[in-house]
Motif scaffolding. Structure first.
Motif, PDB file in Angstrom:
ATOM      1  N   ARG A 180      18.194  36.958  83.042  1.00 27.85           N
ATOM      2  CA  ARG A 180      17.574  35.700  83.424  1.00 27.85           C
ATOM      3  C   ARG A 180      16.490  35.903  84.474  1.00 27.85           C
ATOM      4  O   ARG A 180      15.481  35.200  84.474  1.00 27.85           O
ATOM      5  CB  ARG A 180      18.631  34.725  83.928  1.00 27.85           C
ATOM      6  CG  ARG A 180      19.514  34.187  82.804  1.00 27.85           C
ATOM      7  CD  ARG A 180      20.482  33.145  83.284  1.00 27.85           C
ATOM      8  NE  ARG A 180      21.225  32.568  82.174  1.00 27.85           N
ATOM      9  CZ  ARG A 180      22.149  31.633  82.295  1.00 27.85           C
ATOM     10  NH1 ARG A 180      22.456  31.174  83.492  1.00 27.85           N
ATOM     11  NH2 ARG A 180      22.771  31.157  81.242  1.00 27.85           N
ATOM     12  N   LEU A 181      16.699  36.848  85.356  1.00 21.00           N
ATOM     13  CA  LEU A 181      15.662  37.137  86.345  1.00 21.00           C
ATOM     14  C   LEU A 181      14.415  37.692  85.676  1.00 21.00           C
ATOM     15  O   LEU A 181      13.287  37.364  86.063  1.00 21.00           O
ATOM     16  CB  LEU A 181      16.197  38.126  87.391  1.00 21.00           C
ATOM     17  CG  LEU A 181      17.271  37.593  88.339  1.00 21.00           C
ATOM     18  CD1 LEU A 181      17.789  38.701  89.245  1.00 21.00           C
ATOM     19  CD2 LEU A 181      16.723  36.444  89.176  1.00 21.00           C
ATOM     20  N   SER A 182      14.607  38.533  84.670  1.00 20.58           N
ATOM     21  CA  SER A 182      13.482  39.116  83.943  1.00 20.58           C
ATOM     22  C   SER A 182      13.021  38.245  82.778  1.00 20.58           C
ATOM     23  O   SER A 182      12.045  38.580  82.110  1.00 20.58           O
ATOM     24  CB  SER A 182      13.863  40.502  83.414  1.00 20.58           C
ATOM     25  OG  SER A 182      14.919  40.411  82.467  1.00 20.58           O
ATOM     26  N   LYS A 183      13.766  37.165  82.504  1.00 20.90           N
ATOM     27  CA  LYS A 183      13.495  36.255  81.388  1.00 20.90           C
ATOM     28  C   LYS A 183      13.579  36.968  80.047  1.00 20.90           C
ATOM     29  O   LYS A 183      12.919  36.581  79.081  1.00 20.90           O
ATOM     30  CB  LYS A 183      12.140  35.574  81.556  1.00 20.90           C
ATOM     31  CG  LYS A 183      12.067  34.675  82.782  1.00 20.90           C
ATOM     32  CD  LYS A 183      10.791  33.862  82.832  1.00 20.90           C
ATOM     33  CE  LYS A 183      10.802  32.928  84.044  1.00 20.90           C
ATOM     34  NZ  LYS A 183       9.586  32.097  84.119  1.00 20.90           N
ATOM     35  N   GLU A 184      14.402  38.011  79.991  1.00 18.28           N
ATOM     36  CA  GLU A 184      14.622  38.712  78.732  1.00 18.28           C
ATOM     37  C   GLU A 184      15.295  37.800  77.716  1.00 18.28           C
ATOM     38  O   GLU A 184      15.055  37.912  76.503  1.00 18.28           O
ATOM     39  CB  GLU A 184      15.486  39.952  78.979  1.00 18.28           C
ATOM     40  CG  GLU A 184      15.800  40.749  77.723  1.00 18.28           C
ATOM     41  CD  GLU A 184      16.709  41.925  77.994  1.00 18.28           C
ATOM     42  OE1 GLU A 184      17.245  42.495  77.026  1.00 18.28           O
ATOM     43  OE2 GLU A 184      16.889  42.287  79.176  1.00 18.28           O
ATOM     44  N   TRP A 185      16.142  36.908  78.201  1.00 22.15           N
ATOM     45  CA  TRP A 185      16.824  35.947  77.329  1.00 22.15           C
ATOM     46  C   TRP A 185      16.157  34.579  77.411  1.00 22.15           C
ATOM     47  O   TRP A 185      16.797  33.559  77.223  1.00 22.15           O
ATOM     48  CB  TRP A 185      18.301  35.844  77.704  1.00 22.15           C
ATOM     49  CG  TRP A 185      19.085  37.075  77.309  1.00 22.15           C
ATOM     50  CD1 TRP A 185      18.639  38.139  76.585  1.00 22.15           C
ATOM     51  CD2 TRP A 185      20.447  37.347  77.627  1.00 22.15           C
ATOM     52  NE1 TRP A 185      19.630  39.074  76.427  1.00 22.15           N
ATOM     53  CE2 TRP A 185      20.756  38.612  77.057  1.00 22.15           C
ATOM     54  CE3 TRP A 185      21.433  36.672  78.330  1.00 22.15           C
ATOM     55  CZ2 TRP A 185      22.014  39.195  77.170  1.00 22.15           C
ATOM     56  CZ3 TRP A 185      22.683  37.250  78.451  1.00 22.15           C
ATOM     57  CH2 TRP A 185      22.976  38.497  77.875  1.00 22.15           C
ATOM     58  N   GLY A 186      14.866  34.572  77.655  1.00 18.51           N
ATOM     59  CA  GLY A 186      14.124  33.325  77.725  1.00 18.51           C
ATOM     60  C   GLY A 186      14.119  32.736  79.120  1.00 18.51           C
ATOM     61  O   GLY A 186      14.892  33.123  79.993  1.00 18.51           O
ATOM     62  N   GLY A 187      13.210  31.768  79.313  1.00 18.54           N
ATOM     63  CA  GLY A 187      13.112  31.097  80.610  1.00 18.54           C
ATOM     64  C   GLY A 187      14.061  29.913  80.693  1.00 18.54           C
ATOM     65  O   GLY A 187      15.073  29.847  80.000  1.00 18.54           O
ATOM     66  N   LYS A 188      13.704  28.981  81.529  1.00 16.78           N
ATOM     67  CA  LYS A 188      14.534  27.786  81.691  1.00 16.78           C
ATOM     68  C   LYS A 188      14.499  26.950  80.409  1.00 16.78           C
ATOM     69  O   LYS A 188      13.527  26.984  79.651  1.00 16.78           O
ATOM     70  CB  LYS A 188      14.029  26.949  82.858  1.00 16.78           C
ATOM     71  CG  LYS A 188      14.075  27.647  84.204  1.00 16.78           C
ATOM     72  CD  LYS A 188      13.481  26.756  85.289  1.00 16.78           C
ATOM     73  CE  LYS A 188      13.465  27.441  86.642  1.00 16.78           C
ATOM     74  NZ  LYS A 188      12.841  26.589  87.685  1.00 16.78           N
ATOM     75  N   ARG A 189      15.560  26.205  80.186  1.00 11.82           N
ATOM     76  CA  ARG A 189      15.597  25.299  79.032  1.00 11.82           C
ATOM     77  C   ARG A 189      16.295  24.001  79.432  1.00 11.82           C
ATOM     78  O   ARG A 189      17.102  23.979  80.365  1.00 11.82           O
ATOM     79  CB  ARG A 189      16.294  25.954  77.841  1.00 11.82           C
ATOM     80  CG  ARG A 189      17.765  26.235  78.021  1.00 11.82           C
ATOM     81  CD  ARG A 189      18.336  26.864  76.748  1.00 11.82           C
ATOM     82  NE  ARG A 189      17.718  28.135  76.467  1.00 11.82           N
ATOM     83  CZ  ARG A 189      18.240  29.317  76.799  1.00 11.82           C
ATOM     84  NH1 ARG A 189      19.388  29.363  77.431  1.00 11.82           N
ATOM     85  NH2 ARG A 189      17.618  30.427  76.513  1.00 11.82           N
ATOM     86  N   LEU A 190      15.967  22.956  78.717  1.00  6.96           N
ATOM     87  CA  LEU A 190      16.556  21.644  78.965  1.00  6.96           C
ATOM     88  C   LEU A 190      16.558  20.853  77.664  1.00  6.96           C
ATOM     89  O   LEU A 190      16.076  21.314  76.631  1.00  6.96           O
ATOM     90  CB  LEU A 190      15.790  20.899  80.068  1.00  6.96           C
ATOM     91  CG  LEU A 190      14.255  20.807  79.955  1.00  6.96           C
ATOM     92  CD1 LEU A 190      13.823  19.749  78.952  1.00  6.96           C
ATOM     93  CD2 LEU A 190      13.637  20.498  81.318  1.00  6.96           C
ATOM     94  N   LEU A 191      17.115  19.658  77.731  1.00  4.08           N
ATOM     95  CA  LEU A 191      17.107  18.739  76.596  1.00  4.08           C
ATOM     96  C   LEU A 191      16.179  17.573  76.906  1.00  4.08           C
ATOM     97  O   LEU A 191      16.209  17.029  78.016  1.00  4.08           O
ATOM     98  CB  LEU A 191      18.511  18.202  76.304  1.00  4.08           C
ATOM     99  CG  LEU A 191      19.529  19.176  75.720  1.00  4.08           C
ATOM    100  CD1 LEU A 191      20.846  18.456  75.446  1.00  4.08           C
ATOM    101  CD2 LEU A 191      19.014  19.812  74.435  1.00  4.08           C
TER     102      LEU A 191
END
Length: 220
Positions: A180-191
């Motif tokens: 999450r720090l490197s955004k390897e699994w994507g950045g922030k997300r919301l609905l």
């Protein structure tokens, strides 16, 4: 001839949502009313828990070098409210995170549920990339407290699971923090919650997953 008894029609009782709006100050504020309606839908239709409405701070005074049109747009950039809560199941899993879990035999049920943020909107409400970027900027960063709590949850399950599962969960939470720090699994997300209030609208709420930045496509 028998007498005909006529009864005057009675207005139907107010719905639970109408009564809720009438009992709060949201009745006079359309933005607040939308937030209350979406929260009510999340709680009773989708079984979310720990729901909260967050009033976002208004943007600071614009820089004097900005033209007046840009200043007005900046003032209307951030929506006034956000909703947060814990869904009954994971709403979205990044493809790389999903692969990481599959390789280690982890399922969604093995991972603790996290608080997710929802933007309450109404159909026809105008949006722009500037507004959406301001929403993501308003979201809190992933902190060490959530990471520590995840590790505590994994260790607490040691009595009910074998040591191998605990080790896998610990490795997952450790790697998730780095990813999450490197955004390897994507950045922030919301609905993005959109309420249908147009002509003939029945108050249906539709939810869209919105992510910060580019999204890696899934592989079939």
């Amino acid at each position: 001839m028998p007498a005909v008894i006529r009864s005057s029609p009675q207005a139907p009782e107010s719905s639970a949502l109408t009564a809720l709006l009438a009992s709060t100050s949201a009745a006079s504020d359309p933005h607040s009313a939308t937030a209350v309606q979406v929260l009510h839908n999340l709680q009773h239709q989708h079984l979310w828990t720990s729901l909260q409405i967050h009033e976002l701070p208004k943007p600071s005074s614009p820089i004097s070098d900005f033209p007046s049109s840009a200043s007005a747009e900046q003032q209307a950039t951030t929506p006034p409210f956000l909703i947060s809560g814990i869904p009954p199941h994971r709403v979205y899993t990044h493809p790389d995170e999903q692969l990481f879990m599959l390789e280690r035999g982890l399922r969604d049920d093995d991972i603790e549920l996290e608080r997710m943020y929802v933007v309450p909107t109404a159909h026809g409400q105008s949006w722009s990339l500037r507004k959406m970027a301001a929403v993501f900027d308003a979201l809190p960063e992933d902190g060490d407290e959530a990471h520590a709590q995840s590790l505590d949850d994994a260790n607490a399950d040691e009595s009910g699971n074998n040591a191998e599962k605990v080790a896998k969960l610990t490795a997952y939470y450790e790697y998730r923090r780095v990813a999450r720090l490197s955004k390897e699994w994507g950045g922030k997300r919301l609905l993005l919650a959109m309420v249908d209030r147009g002509m003939g609208g029945d108050g249906t709420v539709v939810y869209y997953v919105v992510q910060e930045g580019a999204v890696k496509p899934r592989q079939n």
